[in-house]
Write a protein that holds these residues in place. Structure first.
Motif, PDB file in Angstrom:
ATOM      1  N   LEU A 101      -4.970   9.112  -8.314  1.00  0.00           N
ATOM      2  CA  LEU A 101      -3.631   9.054  -8.018  1.00  0.00           C
ATOM      3  C   LEU A 101      -2.657  10.044  -8.766  1.00  0.00           C
ATOM      4  CD1 LEU A 101      -2.940   5.237  -7.518  1.00  0.00           C
ATOM      5  CD2 LEU A 101      -3.227   6.966  -5.820  1.00  0.00           C
ATOM      6  N   TYR A 139      -0.417   1.367   4.728  1.00  0.00           N
ATOM      7  CA  TYR A 139       0.849   0.853   3.826  1.00  0.00           C
ATOM      8  C   TYR A 139       1.093  -0.536   3.951  1.00  0.00           C
ATOM      9  CZ  TYR A 139       0.823   5.883   3.135  1.00  0.00           C
ATOM     10  OH  TYR A 139       0.772   7.128   3.109  1.00  0.00           O
ATOM     11  N   ALA A 150       1.519   6.091  -4.812  1.00  0.00           N
ATOM     12  CA  ALA A 150       0.875   5.631  -3.225  1.00  0.00           C
ATOM     13  C   ALA A 150       1.859   6.033  -2.300  1.00  0.00           C
ATOM     14  CB  ALA A 150       0.304   4.328  -3.520  1.00  0.00           C
ATOM     15  N   PHE A 151       3.010   5.880  -2.415  1.00  0.00           N
ATOM     16  CA  PHE A 151       3.891   5.913  -1.304  1.00  0.00           C
ATOM     17  C   PHE A 151       4.512   7.430  -1.378  1.00  0.00           C
ATOM     18  CE2 PHE A 151       4.481   1.334  -1.488  1.00  0.00           C
ATOM     19  CZ  PHE A 151       4.004   1.035  -0.187  1.00  0.00           C
ATOM     20  N   LEU A 152       4.657   7.969  -2.403  1.00  0.00           N
ATOM     21  CA  LEU A 152       5.338   9.391  -2.790  1.00  0.00           C
ATOM     22  C   LEU A 152       4.317  10.458  -2.240  1.00  0.00           C
ATOM     23  CD1 LEU A 152       7.950   8.961  -5.486  1.00  0.00           C
ATOM     24  CD2 LEU A 152       8.189   8.715  -3.148  1.00  0.00           C
ATOM     25  N   GLY A 153       3.042  10.168  -2.743  1.00  0.00           N
ATOM     26  CA  GLY A 153       2.114  11.176  -2.749  1.00  0.00           C
ATOM     27  C   GLY A 153       1.771  11.475  -4.115  1.00  0.00           C
ATOM     28  N   PHE A 166       9.684   6.394   2.356  1.00  0.00           N
ATOM     29  CA  PHE A 166       9.508   7.713   1.690  1.00  0.00           C
ATOM     30  C   PHE A 166       8.151   8.257   1.846  1.00  0.00           C
ATOM     31  CE2 PHE A 166      12.859   5.516  -0.878  1.00  0.00           C
ATOM     32  CZ  PHE A 166      13.792   6.303  -0.910  1.00  0.00           C
ATOM     33  N   VAL A 167       7.306   7.288   2.821  1.00  0.00           N
ATOM     34  CA  VAL A 167       5.823   7.968   2.868  1.00  0.00           C
ATOM     35  C   VAL A 167       6.197   9.372   3.683  1.00  0.00           C
ATOM     36  CG1 VAL A 167       3.721   7.683   4.380  1.00  0.00           C
ATOM     37  CG2 VAL A 167       4.807   5.707   3.048  1.00  0.00           C
ATOM     38  N   PRO A 168       5.325  10.565   3.125  1.00  0.00           N
ATOM     39  CA  PRO A 168       5.529  11.656   3.921  1.00  0.00           C
ATOM     40  C   PRO A 168       4.757  11.384   5.544  1.00  0.00           C
ATOM     41  CG  PRO A 168       4.276  12.141   1.776  1.00  0.00           C
ATOM     42  CD  PRO A 168       4.588  10.742   2.033  1.00  0.00           C
ATOM     43  N   ILE A 190      -4.574   2.126  -0.554  1.00  0.00           N
ATOM     44  CA  ILE A 190      -4.121   3.462  -0.773  1.00  0.00           C
ATOM     45  C   ILE A 190      -5.167   4.426  -0.235  1.00  0.00           C
ATOM     46  CG2 ILE A 190      -3.689   4.982  -2.720  1.00  0.00           C
ATOM     47  CD1 ILE A 190      -2.703   2.465  -4.253  1.00  0.00           C
ATOM     48  N   LEU A 233      10.226   1.322   0.063  1.00  0.00           N
ATOM     49  CA  LEU A 233       9.442   2.382  -0.341  1.00  0.00           C
ATOM     50  C   LEU A 233       8.420   3.061   0.588  1.00  0.00           C
ATOM     51  CD1 LEU A 233       7.610   1.767  -3.837  1.00  0.00           C
ATOM     52  CD2 LEU A 233       9.086   3.804  -3.287  1.00  0.00           C
ATOM     53  N   ILE A 234       8.297   2.239   1.623  1.00  0.00           N
ATOM     54  CA  ILE A 234       7.414   2.668   2.782  1.00  0.00           C
ATOM     55  C   ILE A 234       8.364   3.990   3.567  1.00  0.00           C
ATOM     56  CG2 ILE A 234       8.354   1.167   4.629  1.00  0.00           C
ATOM     57  CD1 ILE A 234       5.143   0.589   5.261  1.00  0.00           C
ATOM     58  N   LEU A 240       4.522   3.757  -6.613  1.00  0.00           N
ATOM     59  CA  LEU A 240       5.484   4.979  -6.494  1.00  0.00           C
ATOM     60  C   LEU A 240       4.496   6.138  -5.937  1.00  0.00           C
ATOM     61  CD1 LEU A 240       7.781   4.937  -9.360  1.00  0.00           C
ATOM     62  CD2 LEU A 240       8.278   4.606  -6.971  1.00  0.00           C
TER      63      LEU A 240
END
Lengths: 326, 269
Positions: free
Chosen positions: B210, A291, B123-126, A32-34, A286, A29-30, B121
């Motif tokens: 969030l 992360y 937290a990582f995707l925004g 996919f961090v923008p 968060i 998942l990390i 989800l």
């Protein structure tokens, strides 16, 4: 015996598969961090050297997975020298990496907060049982009476009112108006009471309904008639016979709910500034975009949830002779 | 249907009407700030009072219904369709397809706390409306898939399905014209409970910061904003809190009532 072993092995295999999926999800998942973690943490003004140092320190300069697909290079194979394998190897050594912000080992940060969360979950479970047991038995033995309707109403309220509505209202009544407790914090022993009631409200509602229907069902069984016929008092019938059998499904729910409580405690911890894992995830993870810490918190909460569920399943099978024998 | 489910339908209808006609019902601009009139108590001008920025709480609560229902309906529709398709495939084809889907995939999603997965989800995707709906769909589909699989396993043994098979109907035809219509009842119950769950999850995520970012008037965001002041100005928290509770309660009432109504074993009790 052979059957038992086989079903145990199957259960274990499934649990391991679930754990594998969770770890993989958390590691991937990390990606996919923008933006990249380095620019997020160091800011837009960071020099190329600073970014390179940061990436090297946290292992971010290595490929993410066994293979990578990009528009420029197409498909390329990276071998086992990648971050996914790194995370797994670290995990086996009890190493969840270092926090991007504080540089402390993530596991240490989690272990500091873990007991507070477990304490809150167990306390709210006690609250829930304390409310649900008498209320459920009363409702079940007085089916469709005033107490039953009242209990049903309370139960529905408990299920429908979200924690972030119940919590502030409890604070308003018991901390602001009556001044019995402090509104937030986790310093003194009595500080746990309001959060435990907030978190336990929904569970007590579910339990009340379960115990009620369990009692109603068991009261119709033959053994109850026998117990009554041999002259036992109604009290003995209910507490010695009916409840003993009626509580079996309740144990399952309790175990399953321990996981729900752990996950749900994130909201309760925020309301009461309870220094547990949820607050660590929200405020240090968060909010500060740490992360590595988010990964660790999500992983630990999920694993606790999965282990609690598997244990429940195990205990449940031991408890009920009908399931044990079949 | 029991009495509570009629109350549920009535409340749900009111919430839906408020959401649809929000621009007509709202008395003020939801984003208009009046710092001179912060924390005003409920009055004829501001029915539910004003919040920390002097915005009208009633108008914001009305528009909040829009956000809640938008998220709820999108999540129920998307996760319902995905869940029904996957559940139907698992139940209809059985064998190794079913082993992978219901034996592994369903269990993985059930073994993971839903809210935590959504938090991870987002937290990582925004944050944002689209990502929030995506996250809730990812955790929501498995409920429908389980119900659908169970129904398919039950219905496909019925004589009329066997008859259709004997007449040479294709798998798709059997699935969509015979099995699906006969599986719809428990799916409606699931959808109603799913609606309550989605509204609650949206509010929870927005409360945690969030979900839908401010200044959008999500009920969860309103409560989060009111949290710091509610000990002095409880009305800022009371009204959005009641709105969430009533909406969730309404859809739970409907779901529970439908389940009881559709299950003859429970109806006679």
């Amino acid at each position: 015996m052979k059957y038992k072993l086989l079903s145990f092995a199957r259960q274990m295999a499934l649990t391991l598969l679930v754990i594998w999926t969770v770890v993989s999800l958390v590691t991937l998942l990390i990606e996919f961090v923008p933006g990249t973690p380095a620019t997020t943490i160091l800011g837009e003004t960071a020099t190329a050297e600073q970014i390179a140092n940061f990436n090297a320190k946290h292992g971010l300069d290595r490929p993410a997975f066994f293979f990578s697909i990009s528009s420029e290079n197409g498909f390329s194979w990276n071998g086992v020298d990648n971050r996914y394998v790194d995370y797994w190897l670290g995990l086996f050594k009890g190493d969840l990496g270092r926090s991007f912000r504080t540089d402390r080992p993530v596991l240490d940060m989690i272990l500091e907060r873990y007991p507070a969360t477990i304490k809150l979950a167990l306390a709210s479970m006690l609250v829930a049982i304390g409310i649900a047991l008498p209320l459920g038995v009363l409702a079940g033995t007085n089916k469709n009476g005033i107490i039953d309707n009242f209990a049903s109403f309370i139960a529905l309220m408990g299920i429908s009112l979200p924690t972030f509505v119940i919590g502030p209202f409890l604070v308003y009544i018991f901390a602001v108006q009556l001044e019995w407790f402090r509104p937030t914090g986790s310093l003194y022993p009595e500080d746990i009471i309001l959060p435990a009631f907030t978190l336990g409200a929904a569970l007590s509602a579910i339990l009340t309904r379960m115990i009620r229907s369990s009692v109603i069902e068991e009261l119709g069984e033959d053994y109850v008639r026998t117990a009554r016929a041999k002259g036992l008092s109604e009290r003995t019938v209910i507490y010695k016979h009916v409840l003993k059998n009626g509580l079996i499904p309740v144990v399952t729910i309790l175990g399953l709910q321990l996981g729900v409580l752990l996950a749900g405690s994130i909201i309760t911890e925020k309301i009461f500034s309870w220094q547990g894992l949820g607050l660590l995830l929200l405020e240090d993870g968060i909010a500060k975009r740490d992360y590595r810490l988010v990964q660790g918190c999500v992983l630990v909460i999920s694993l606790t949830y999965i282990v609690a569920n598997s244990l429940t399943d195990f205990v449940y099978k031991r408890l009920d002779p009908r399931i044990r024998l079949s | 249907m029991n009495r509570l489910s009629y109350i549920g339908i009535a409340i749900a209808l009111i919430v839906i009407l408020l959401a649809v006609f929000a621009p007509l019902v709202a008395t003020h601009d939801v984003e208009f700030q009046n710092l001179a009139n912060r924390f005003a108590s409920p009055s004829a001008e501001h029915w539910f009072g004003t919040d920390s920025l002097g915005r009208d709480v009633f108008s914001r609560a009305v528009f909040g219904a829009r956000i809640s229902l938008e998220v709820g309906i999108s999540v129920v529709t998307v996760s319902g369709i995905i869940g029904i398709l996957i559940g139907a495939v698992a139940g209809f084809y059985g064998g190794w397809v079913d082993k992978i889907l219901s034996g592994y995939l369903f269990n993985v999603f059930l073994a993971f706390p839903g809210l935590l997965l959504a938090i991870a989800l987002v937290a990582f995707l925004g944050a944002g409306l689209g990502k929030l709906i995506l996250a809730l769909c990812i955790i929501g589909w498995v409920g429908y898939a389980r119900v659908m699989r169970g129904q398919v396993l039950k219905v496909r043994e019925y004589d009329f399905v066997q008859a259709a098979k004997a007449l040479g109907a294709s798998n798709m035809r059997i699935l969509f014209t015979h099995i699906l219509p006969n599986s719809i009842q428990p799916l409606i119950v699931q959808a109603s409970l799913g609606m309550a769950g989605s509204v609650l999850s949206e509010a929870s995520l927005s409360f945690l910061g969030l979900g839908i970012p401010p200044p959008a008037p999500s009920w969860g965001t309103m409560i989060e904003e009111a949290r710091n002041y509610f000990s002095v100005y409880p009305h800022t928290l009371f009204f959005p809190g009641i709105a969430i509770a009533l909406t969730v309660l309404a859809f739970n009432f409907i779901g529970d009532g439908l389940r009881e109504y559709l299950d003859p074993k429970q109806r006679t009790r």
